[in-house]
Design a protein around this motif. Structure first.
Motif, PDB file in Angstrom:
ATOM      1  N   TRP A   2       0.821  -1.213   0.000  1.00  0.00           N
ATOM      2  CA  TRP A   2       0.000   0.000   0.000  1.00  0.00           C
ATOM      3  C   TRP A   2       0.850   1.255   0.000  1.00  0.00           C
ATOM      4  O   TRP A   2       0.390   2.310   0.356  1.00  0.00           O
ATOM      5  CB  TRP A   2      -0.941   0.015   1.200  1.00  0.00           C
ATOM      6  N   GLY A   3       2.080   1.185  -0.345  1.00  0.00           N
ATOM      7  CA  GLY A   3       2.910   2.376  -0.399  1.00  0.00           C
ATOM      8  C   GLY A   3       4.181   2.180   0.397  1.00  0.00           C
ATOM      9  O   GLY A   3       4.531   1.064   0.780  1.00  0.00           O
ATOM     10  N   ASP A  28      -5.452  12.459  10.693  1.00  0.00           N
ATOM     11  CA  ASP A  28      -4.665  12.102  11.874  1.00  0.00           C
ATOM     12  C   ASP A  28      -4.215  10.643  11.797  1.00  0.00           C
ATOM     13  O   ASP A  28      -3.042  10.336  11.968  1.00  0.00           O
ATOM     14  CB  ASP A  28      -5.481  12.338  13.141  1.00  0.00           C
ATOM     15  N   TYR A  29      -5.139   9.741  11.523  1.00  0.00           N
ATOM     16  CA  TYR A  29      -4.786   8.326  11.433  1.00  0.00           C
ATOM     17  C   TYR A  29      -3.771   8.090  10.313  1.00  0.00           C
ATOM     18  O   TYR A  29      -2.804   7.348  10.487  1.00  0.00           O
ATOM     19  CB  TYR A  29      -6.023   7.454  11.202  1.00  0.00           C
ATOM     20  N   ALA A  30      -3.990   8.720   9.167  1.00  0.00           N
ATOM     21  CA  ALA A  30      -3.066   8.541   8.044  1.00  0.00           C
ATOM     22  C   ALA A  30      -1.670   9.048   8.404  1.00  0.00           C
ATOM     23  O   ALA A  30      -0.674   8.377   8.127  1.00  0.00           O
ATOM     24  CB  ALA A  30      -3.600   9.270   6.807  1.00  0.00           C
ATOM     25  N   ARG A  38      -5.737   9.483   1.244  1.00  0.00           N
ATOM     26  CA  ARG A  38      -6.263   8.745   0.097  1.00  0.00           C
ATOM     27  C   ARG A  38      -5.806   7.287   0.106  1.00  0.00           C
ATOM     28  O   ARG A  38      -6.596   6.371  -0.137  1.00  0.00           O
ATOM     29  CB  ARG A  38      -5.810   9.438  -1.182  1.00  0.00           C
ATOM     30  N   THR A  39      -4.538   7.066   0.413  1.00  0.00           N
ATOM     31  CA  THR A  39      -4.014   5.696   0.482  1.00  0.00           C
ATOM     32  C   THR A  39      -4.678   4.922   1.612  1.00  0.00           C
ATOM     33  O   THR A  39      -5.043   3.754   1.446  1.00  0.00           O
ATOM     34  CB  THR A  39      -2.486   5.719   0.656  1.00  0.00           C
ATOM     35  N   ARG A  50     -15.498  -0.421   3.741  1.00  0.00           N
ATOM     36  CA  ARG A  50     -15.911   0.855   4.338  1.00  0.00           C
ATOM     37  C   ARG A  50     -14.757   1.845   4.210  1.00  0.00           C
ATOM     38  O   ARG A  50     -13.594   1.458   4.273  1.00  0.00           O
ATOM     39  CB  ARG A  50     -16.272   0.659   5.808  1.00  0.00           C
ATOM     40  N   SER A  51     -15.105   3.126   4.054  1.00  0.00           N
ATOM     41  CA  SER A  51     -14.068   4.149   3.914  1.00  0.00           C
ATOM     42  C   SER A  51     -13.387   4.400   5.255  1.00  0.00           C
ATOM     43  O   SER A  51     -13.908   4.046   6.320  1.00  0.00           O
ATOM     44  CB  SER A  51     -14.677   5.456   3.397  1.00  0.00           C
TER      45      SER A  51
END
Length: 110
Positions: A2-3, A28-30, A38-39, A50-51
């Protein structure tokens, strides 16, 4: 997959700049995980359907339900604890997500 590998995002890290996003937000979580919002959203959709926003909101609702059911804290204090600056914003958020006001939820739990 995922990156890039997660990187340090502590405030003391030299690469950290600018204000922190609100706690519990997708941003915050990202940031904590070292990915873009977005990732993170793509990964959440792939894993759960779910988003990231939906998952973050569900987490806030769960914590609110726990605090309402198991403490005598005022609704305003619970809202502030969860990052809401206005009790009305917390009330609208909770009602939108659960179909009940915080007070109604608490009354039903007692």
């Amino acid at each position: 997959m995922w990156g890039p590998a997660p990187r340090s995002t502590s405030p003391s890290d030299a690469s950290w700049s600018g204000p922190s996003p609100p706690p519990g937000s997708v941003e915050d979580y990202a940031a904590r995980l070292g990915y873009s919002p977005r990732t993170l959203t793509r990964a959440c959709l792939a894993a759960t359907g779910r988003s990231a926003k939906q998952l973050a909101d569900a987490r806030v609702v769960l914590q609110a339900q726990r605090l309402l059911a198991h403490t005598d804290l005022p609704v305003a204090a619970i809202g502030r604890t969860l990052g809401f600056t206005q009790v009305t914003d917390f009330g609208r958020f909770f009602a939108r997500e659960t179909g009940r006001t915080p007070g109604d939820f608490r009354s039903a739990q007692r």
